[in-house]
Design a protein around this motif. Structure first.
Motif, PDB file in Angstrom:
ATOM      1  N   ASP A  24       0.823  -1.197   0.000  1.00 13.63           N
ATOM      2  CA  ASP A  24       0.000   0.000   0.000  1.00 13.63           C
ATOM      3  C   ASP A  24       0.863   1.256   0.000  1.00 13.63           C
ATOM      4  O   ASP A  24       0.553   2.235  -0.668  1.00 13.63           O
ATOM      5  N   ASN A  25       1.962   1.215   0.747  1.00 19.89           N
ATOM      6  CA  ASN A  25       2.879   2.351   0.770  1.00 19.89           C
ATOM      7  C   ASN A  25       4.222   1.893   1.323  1.00 19.89           C
ATOM      8  O   ASN A  25       4.342   0.803   1.900  1.00 19.89           O
ATOM      9  N   LYS A  90       2.200   7.207  -6.949  1.00 19.23           N
ATOM     10  CA  LYS A  90       1.380   7.121  -5.745  1.00 19.23           C
ATOM     11  C   LYS A  90       2.093   7.735  -4.552  1.00 19.23           C
ATOM     12  O   LYS A  90       1.476   8.369  -3.696  1.00 19.23           O
ATOM     13  N   LEU A  91       3.419   7.557  -4.496  1.00 16.15           N
ATOM     14  CA  LEU A  91       4.195   8.143  -3.405  1.00 16.15           C
ATOM     15  C   LEU A  91       4.117   9.657  -3.428  1.00 16.15           C
ATOM     16  O   LEU A  91       4.250  10.312  -2.391  1.00 16.15           O
ATOM     17  N   THR A  97      -1.150   8.184   3.701  1.00 20.52           N
ATOM     18  CA  THR A  97      -0.769   6.788   3.840  1.00 20.52           C
ATOM     19  C   THR A  97      -0.699   6.329   5.270  1.00 20.52           C
ATOM     20  O   THR A  97      -0.632   5.138   5.526  1.00 20.52           O
ATOM     21  N   LYS A 191       1.858  13.682   3.044  1.00 19.58           N
ATOM     22  CA  LYS A 191       1.389  13.979   1.696  1.00 19.58           C
ATOM     23  C   LYS A 191       0.710  15.341   1.614  1.00 19.58           C
ATOM     24  O   LYS A 191      -0.301  15.508   0.935  1.00 19.58           O
TER      25      LYS A 191
END
Length: 490
Positions: A24-25, A90-91, A97, A191
């Motif tokens: 997922d992260n 995505k990062l 996250t 984020k």
């Protein structure tokens, strides 16, 4: 380890954690890859532990942690590349996250207190990890400057010289602008917008704000309540909360404002609102509480003397096993920023030496080439302030070696507490010797003598206990270290 090896290792790691679809992260700290997995049960723990280049696997703080060691940055880059461009995008997205913790375990999901503690530890880790290196390096420079100005050494460098002032500025900048760096790192982790958050950190370190804060000058009075500026240089906690506020307000503005207004008005409103809230409300409250807690712990360590030193020294490295030592890092930084010293960090420094001495004894005593190579490398790392390669590579695999290190840590902490040793910088272990010189009182060498004697105790006790009790080549290396399922409760 060559570059081509990173890609092979990355493929193995991604495969054994359940494939790219299960990730997922991913973040990393000084020695660990910290995965947020959708389903930890499908990860191949034992296969990973037996993979060359992987020291250990740990489950804690809502993360699936793969301990790599000093090569973690290179391996992280290779893993991100292996996960593909979509994951890299995505990062950089604005997904929170840290919420990945929520779906880990039923017991955690049903306990909001535990879940929130796990998230807090994750935020501290993500916010502090990127700045630890520069703080440590700056602390070493400051300590060396203090050493060069000692009267006992003929004061090789004048505190008024251009050279001293220039190098001192290089060392102080990391601490002086710490809110900027912590804000930037916290925003990246959560984020948010790192640049906007860094600007808010710049507000806290603006010269006029610092001047008012240093003099505790009243800003204004409302309804009989006086609001005061504080000095936020060296501060950590107010900026982490400010980063969260900035992220939430920024996300709301992106949804509420027309696109043609967002470029200017999103940073404008965010900076004005969050800076005001931080300066007037959250900053004074959090900074005051943080300073109070830091001063209280410093005082408690001082009055407890040898007993407190022995207890803290004997148990501190257990926190490292679970990754909970990251909760202590900002506390130590707060102590140094507030009072200029940290008795707690002086004790912690000896625990690093102890684990290094224990693994050094294994390396010297063993006749196995692989153990020797791993042991010497881990010992050097521990003496430079990073104990995880020693702990996970050797010491915990042979339980008695780790216990031997704890015994040496207790002896070291006892000496430090008995002599009321202090640290005036961040960097510990043998490489941090310069952090034991008091820059405000160069003639006082008590803390440096405490460092010498406590380090000697750590080296001798840990080495001898390991040599005669903790290790022999007939022992079988363990393949699994039992961990508490919920380390945040420890």
């Amino acid at each position: 380890m060559a570059n081509k090896d990173y890609s092979r290792l990355a493929r193995t790691i991604v495969s054994d954690v359940g494939g790219e679809g299960n990730v997922d992260n991913l973040i990393h700290c000084i020695t660990r890859l910290r995965f947020y997995l959708k389903d930890e049960s499908i990860a191949k723990d034992e296969a990973l532990k037996n993979t060359e280049g992987v020291i250990d696997v740990i489950k804690g703080s809502g993360q699936y942690q793969v301990v790599i060691g000093n090569e973690v940055t290179n391996v992280y880059d290779a893993v991100v590349e292996e996960l593909g461009p979509e994951f890299a995008k995505k990062l950089d997205s604005d997904t929170d996250t840290s919420a990945a913790n929520d779906a880990k375990k039923p017991s955690t999901d049903g306990n909001p207190i535990t879940r929130n503690i796990n998230k807090l530890i994750g935020v501290i880790t993500g916010s502090m990890t990127p700045v630890i290196g520069v703080i440590a390096a700056s602390g070493i420079i400051k300590g060396i400057l203090a050493l060069l100005t000692l009267p006992q050494l003929g004061q090789l460098l004048s505190t008024k010289s251009t050279l001293y002032l220039t190098i001192s500025a290089m060392a102080d900048s990391a601490f002086f602008f710490l809110p900027v760096f912590v804000g930037f790192a916290a925003a990246r982790y959560m984020k948010g917008d790192p640049i906007i958050t860094a600007v808010i950190g710049g507000v806290l370190t603006y010269p006029q704000i610092i001047e008012w804060g240093s003099k505790f000058k009243t800003m204004f009075s409302v309804g009989g309540f006086n609001f005061q500026f504080l000095n936020y240089t060296y501060s950590i906690f107010p900026m982490i909360l400010a980063a969260w506020f900035a992220k939430e307000i920024g996300n709301w503005l992106k949804k509420s404002l027309p696109s043609y207004l967002q470029m200017i008005f999103t940073p404008l409103i965010t900076i004005l609102v969050v800076s005001t809230i931080t300066l007037v409300i959250t900053g004074p409250v959090i900074q005051g509480a943080a300073n109070g807690i830091a001063d209280f712990i410093n005082w408690l360590v001082h009055i407890s003397g040898w007993f407190g030193g022995a207890v803290i020294g004997g148990f501190y490295q257990i926190l490292v096993i679970f990754g909970l030592h990251w909760g202590v890092v900002p506390l130590v930084a707060q102590q140094i920023s507030g009072s200029g010293e940290s008795a707690l960090n002086a004790i912690i420094s000896g625990t690093m030496v102890s684990q290094g001495a224990a693994v050094l004894a294994v390396a010297i005593k063993s006749k196995k080439d692989d153990i020797k190579g791993l042991g010497f490398a881990a010992a050097i790392s521990a003496f430079c302030g990073v104990t995880e390669p020693a702990i996970y590579g050797v010491n915990l695999r042979y339980r008695k070696v780790f216990i031997s290190g704890l015994i040496g840590s207790a002896a070291s902490g006892l000496v430090t507490g008995l002599m009321h040793g202090n640290m005036f910088g961040f960097t510990g272990s043998l490489i941090g010797f310069s952090s034991f010189f008091d820059p405000k009182n160069s003639s006082d060498l008590n803390s440096f003598y405490a460092f010498l004697l406590s380090s000697l105790a750590a080296l001798v006790v840990s080495f001898l206990v390991t040599w005669f009790w903790g290790y022999n080549d007939q022992m079988k290396m363990g393949t699994q270290v039992e961990k508490k399922k919920n380390p945040s409760k420890a």
